[in-house]
Motif scaffolding. Sequence first.
Motif, PDB file in Angstrom:
ATOM      1  N   VAL A  67      -0.020   5.032   1.141  1.00  0.00           N
ATOM      2  CA  VAL A  67      -1.034   5.849   1.802  1.00  0.00           C
ATOM      3  C   VAL A  67      -0.558   7.301   1.764  1.00  0.00           C
ATOM      4  O   VAL A  67       0.494   7.626   2.315  1.00  0.00           O
ATOM      5  CB  VAL A  67      -1.263   5.387   3.257  1.00  0.00           C
ATOM      6  CG1 VAL A  67      -2.343   6.235   3.916  1.00  0.00           C
ATOM      7  CG2 VAL A  67      -1.622   3.901   3.309  1.00  0.00           C
ATOM      8  N   LEU A  90      -5.828   9.959   2.506  1.00  0.00           N
ATOM      9  CA  LEU A  90      -6.461  10.390   3.752  1.00  0.00           C
ATOM     10  C   LEU A  90      -6.279  11.891   3.858  1.00  0.00           C
ATOM     11  O   LEU A  90      -5.152  12.391   3.759  1.00  0.00           O
ATOM     12  CB  LEU A  90      -5.825   9.701   4.962  1.00  0.00           C
ATOM     13  CG  LEU A  90      -6.250  10.232   6.339  1.00  0.00           C
ATOM     14  CD1 LEU A  90      -7.746  10.005   6.579  1.00  0.00           C
ATOM     15  CD2 LEU A  90      -5.417   9.578   7.440  1.00  0.00           C
ATOM     16  N   SER A 133     -16.163   8.749   3.032  1.00  0.00           N
ATOM     17  CA  SER A 133     -15.308   7.926   2.181  1.00  0.00           C
ATOM     18  C   SER A 133     -15.753   8.077   0.738  1.00  0.00           C
ATOM     19  O   SER A 133     -16.950   8.154   0.455  1.00  0.00           O
ATOM     20  CB  SER A 133     -15.408   6.459   2.590  1.00  0.00           C
ATOM     21  OG  SER A 133     -14.930   6.291   3.900  1.00  0.00           O
ATOM     22  N   THR A 163     -11.799   3.629   5.960  1.00  0.00           N
ATOM     23  CA  THR A 163     -11.081   2.689   5.096  1.00  0.00           C
ATOM     24  C   THR A 163     -11.977   1.506   4.735  1.00  0.00           C
ATOM     25  O   THR A 163     -12.028   1.076   3.581  1.00  0.00           O
ATOM     26  CB  THR A 163      -9.786   2.197   5.763  1.00  0.00           C
ATOM     27  OG1 THR A 163      -8.980   3.327   6.101  1.00  0.00           O
ATOM     28  CG2 THR A 163      -9.013   1.260   4.859  1.00  0.00           C
ATOM     29  N   TRP A 165       0.813  -1.208   0.000  1.00  0.00           N
ATOM     30  CA  TRP A 165       0.000   0.000   0.000  1.00  0.00           C
ATOM     31  C   TRP A 165       0.850   1.262   0.000  1.00  0.00           C
ATOM     32  O   TRP A 165       1.873   1.334   0.661  1.00  0.00           O
ATOM     33  CB  TRP A 165      -0.905   0.030   1.238  1.00  0.00           C
ATOM     34  CG  TRP A 165      -1.543  -1.273   1.516  1.00  0.00           C
ATOM     35  CD1 TRP A 165      -1.336  -2.083   2.595  1.00  0.00           C
ATOM     36  CD2 TRP A 165      -2.482  -1.970   0.696  1.00  0.00           C
ATOM     37  NE1 TRP A 165      -2.090  -3.216   2.495  1.00  0.00           N
ATOM     38  CE2 TRP A 165      -2.802  -3.177   1.335  1.00  0.00           C
ATOM     39  CE3 TRP A 165      -3.082  -1.668  -0.521  1.00  0.00           C
ATOM     40  CZ2 TRP A 165      -3.700  -4.086   0.808  1.00  0.00           C
ATOM     41  CZ3 TRP A 165      -3.968  -2.587  -1.053  1.00  0.00           C
ATOM     42  CH2 TRP A 165      -4.273  -3.781  -0.392  1.00  0.00           C
ATOM     43  N   ILE A 218      -4.191   4.845  -1.571  1.00  0.00           N
ATOM     44  CA  ILE A 218      -5.390   5.381  -0.922  1.00  0.00           C
ATOM     45  C   ILE A 218      -5.000   6.722  -0.314  1.00  0.00           C
ATOM     46  O   ILE A 218      -3.840   6.924   0.049  1.00  0.00           O
ATOM     47  CB  ILE A 218      -5.948   4.403   0.137  1.00  0.00           C
ATOM     48  CG1 ILE A 218      -7.320   4.860   0.638  1.00  0.00           C
ATOM     49  CG2 ILE A 218      -4.953   4.190   1.266  1.00  0.00           C
ATOM     50  CD1 ILE A 218      -8.060   3.785   1.453  1.00  0.00           C
ATOM     51  N   ILE A 244     -10.386   9.080   1.939  1.00  0.00           N
ATOM     52  CA  ILE A 244     -11.093   9.194   3.209  1.00  0.00           C
ATOM     53  C   ILE A 244     -10.868  10.618   3.696  1.00  0.00           C
ATOM     54  O   ILE A 244      -9.735  11.103   3.690  1.00  0.00           O
ATOM     55  CB  ILE A 244     -10.523   8.207   4.251  1.00  0.00           C
ATOM     56  CG1 ILE A 244     -10.508   6.789   3.694  1.00  0.00           C
ATOM     57  CG2 ILE A 244     -11.288   8.290   5.560  1.00  0.00           C
ATOM     58  CD1 ILE A 244      -9.420   5.931   4.289  1.00  0.00           C
ATOM     59  N   ILE A 291      -4.615   2.369   8.351  1.00  0.00           N
ATOM     60  CA  ILE A 291      -5.244   2.188   7.046  1.00  0.00           C
ATOM     61  C   ILE A 291      -4.730   0.911   6.388  1.00  0.00           C
ATOM     62  O   ILE A 291      -5.524   0.113   5.869  1.00  0.00           O
ATOM     63  CB  ILE A 291      -4.995   3.424   6.154  1.00  0.00           C
ATOM     64  CG1 ILE A 291      -5.791   4.607   6.687  1.00  0.00           C
ATOM     65  CG2 ILE A 291      -5.343   3.128   4.695  1.00  0.00           C
ATOM     66  CD1 ILE A 291      -5.465   5.935   6.032  1.00  0.00           C
ATOM     67  N   CYS A 321     -13.472   0.018   1.108  1.00  0.00           N
ATOM     68  CA  CYS A 321     -13.334  -1.399   0.730  1.00  0.00           C
ATOM     69  C   CYS A 321     -14.671  -2.114   0.588  1.00  0.00           C
ATOM     70  O   CYS A 321     -14.727  -3.351   0.587  1.00  0.00           O
ATOM     71  CB  CYS A 321     -12.460  -2.115   1.744  1.00  0.00           C
ATOM     72  SG  CYS A 321     -10.750  -1.546   1.756  1.00  0.00           S
ATOM     73  N   LEU A 378      -6.903  -2.272   5.148  1.00  0.00           N
ATOM     74  CA  LEU A 378      -6.867  -2.740   3.762  1.00  0.00           C
ATOM     75  C   LEU A 378      -6.519  -4.223   3.695  1.00  0.00           C
ATOM     76  O   LEU A 378      -7.144  -4.981   2.942  1.00  0.00           O
ATOM     77  CB  LEU A 378      -5.859  -1.926   2.948  1.00  0.00           C
ATOM     78  CG  LEU A 378      -6.201  -0.454   2.703  1.00  0.00           C
ATOM     79  CD1 LEU A 378      -5.026   0.264   2.052  1.00  0.00           C
ATOM     80  CD2 LEU A 378      -7.466  -0.315   1.869  1.00  0.00           C
ATOM     81  N   THR A 396     -10.143   4.036  10.423  1.00  0.00           N
ATOM     82  CA  THR A 396     -10.410   2.620  10.161  1.00  0.00           C
ATOM     83  C   THR A 396     -11.790   2.450   9.528  1.00  0.00           C
ATOM     84  O   THR A 396     -11.956   1.737   8.529  1.00  0.00           O
ATOM     85  CB  THR A 396     -10.306   1.806  11.463  1.00  0.00           C
ATOM     86  OG1 THR A 396      -8.977   1.943  11.977  1.00  0.00           O
ATOM     87  CG2 THR A 396     -10.640   0.351  11.259  1.00  0.00           C
TER      88      THR A 396
END
Length: 178
Positions: A11, A49, A75, A151, A9, A47, A113, A32, A155, A36, A148
């Motif tokens: 982030v 934030l 989100s 995220t 990932w 992703i 997010i 995160i 998903c 994921l 969380t």
Amino acid sequence: MTRHSLGSWRVDVERREGVPRLVPATALARSIAAALDAAGAPAPATIGLILTDDDELATLNGEHMGKDGPTDVLSFPLLPPSAFPEHPGKAEDAADLGAFVLPPGAVPHLGDIVVSVERAVEQAEQGRGGQTGHVRWDARDELRLLVTHGTLHVCGWDHAEPVEEAAMRALERELLAR
């Protein structure tokens, strides 16, 4: 903006000017990445934030959700829930728009997010935090929960139905206990 590479990932964390630094960006990126992994997100991926305030969340809430006033987290998933493994908290795909194909070697962006740090602090201090909205705890814990939660929404998780909510809340508790 800071970029954090954690396993499969990337982030990207952006903190708006004037927003307090409750939790280091690296720690939020780890939360995160854990969500994921737990959600079985397609990897590798990126992703985003954004840590901001009530004013920005109120604007986004009105524009995208049709609701007045701020909320704690929004989100913006870019993949449909069908891109993620089956689970009891899975949202329905909104519409079949056909598969979006990336160029060879391109890494997909899962979504973004947006969290109101201002709202996280207020909810925690006033005892309106946690999953039930009745928890008084440290604002850092509330921020981790919101990140969380956001995220998991990216998903394909949802909590509109009791079965979905129970599954999503259980996974959130497991992730926050780590």
